[in-house]
Design an enzyme around this catalytic site. Structure first.
Site, PDB file in Angstrom:
ATOM      1  N   TYR A  32       4.446   9.985  10.423  1.00 42.53           N
ATOM      2  CA  TYR A  32       3.948   8.625  10.188  1.00 42.53           C
ATOM      3  C   TYR A  32       4.315   8.163   8.776  1.00 42.53           C
ATOM      4  O   TYR A  32       4.819   7.054   8.581  1.00 42.53           O
ATOM      5  CB  TYR A  32       2.431   8.571  10.385  1.00 42.53           C
ATOM      6  N   HIS A  74       0.836  -1.192   0.000  1.00 38.03           N
ATOM      7  CA  HIS A  74       0.000   0.000   0.000  1.00 38.03           C
ATOM      8  C   HIS A  74       0.875   1.247   0.000  1.00 38.03           C
ATOM      9  O   HIS A  74       2.073   1.178   0.205  1.00 38.03           O
ATOM     10  CB  HIS A  74      -0.968   0.005   1.179  1.00 38.03           C
ATOM     11  N   GLN A  81       7.252   5.051   7.026  1.00 36.73           N
ATOM     12  CA  GLN A  81       6.902   3.941   6.150  1.00 36.73           C
ATOM     13  C   GLN A  81       8.056   3.577   5.223  1.00 36.73           C
ATOM     14  O   GLN A  81       8.113   2.479   4.696  1.00 36.73           O
ATOM     15  CB  GLN A  81       5.672   4.273   5.316  1.00 36.73           C
ATOM     16  N   HIS A  93       1.147   5.419   1.239  1.00 40.09           N
ATOM     17  CA  HIS A  93       0.684   6.501   2.095  1.00 40.09           C
ATOM     18  C   HIS A  93       0.916   7.803   1.340  1.00 40.09           C
ATOM     19  O   HIS A  93       2.033   8.065   0.889  1.00 40.09           O
ATOM     20  CB  HIS A  93       1.477   6.530   3.403  1.00 40.09           C
TER      21      HIS A  93
END
Length: 92
Positions: free
Chosen positions: A83, A18, A87, A20
């Site tokens: 955050y 995925h 990743q 972000h």
């Protein structure tokens, strides 16, 4: 993004499956529109550059319909950026 009326502030791949994205847009632009544009344009560009991957995907689709959106306000912009930055390379 610019052509579609929004700006990508930062983006990282998370855990290999995925992405972000921290984006900004005028309040009249729906977050769901931004997601549709990101998925649609990126999918088309990848399939044009690597047509063989379409045969290896489930039903030929790069993206599924799922997504999660969080807006700045419930948490700070700084928290979101930190955050997303974590990743990169599995949180290093």
């Amino acid at each position: 993004a610019e052509e579609k009326g929004f700006e990508i502030i930062m983006m990282e791949v998370g855990e290999q499956d995925h992405i972000h994205v921290f984006a900004t847009a005028h309040p009249k632009i729906a977050p769901s529109y931004i997601v549709r544009m990101l998925k649609g344009v990126s999918g088309r560009k990848l399939f044009l550059k690597f047509p063989e991957i379409k045969q290896k995907l489930w039903k030929g689709h790069l993206w599924n319909n799922s997504y999660y959106i969080e807006t700045v306000g419930s948490i700070s912009e700084d928290v979101i950026k930190k955050y997303i930055a974590k990743q990169k390379k599995g949180g290093e």
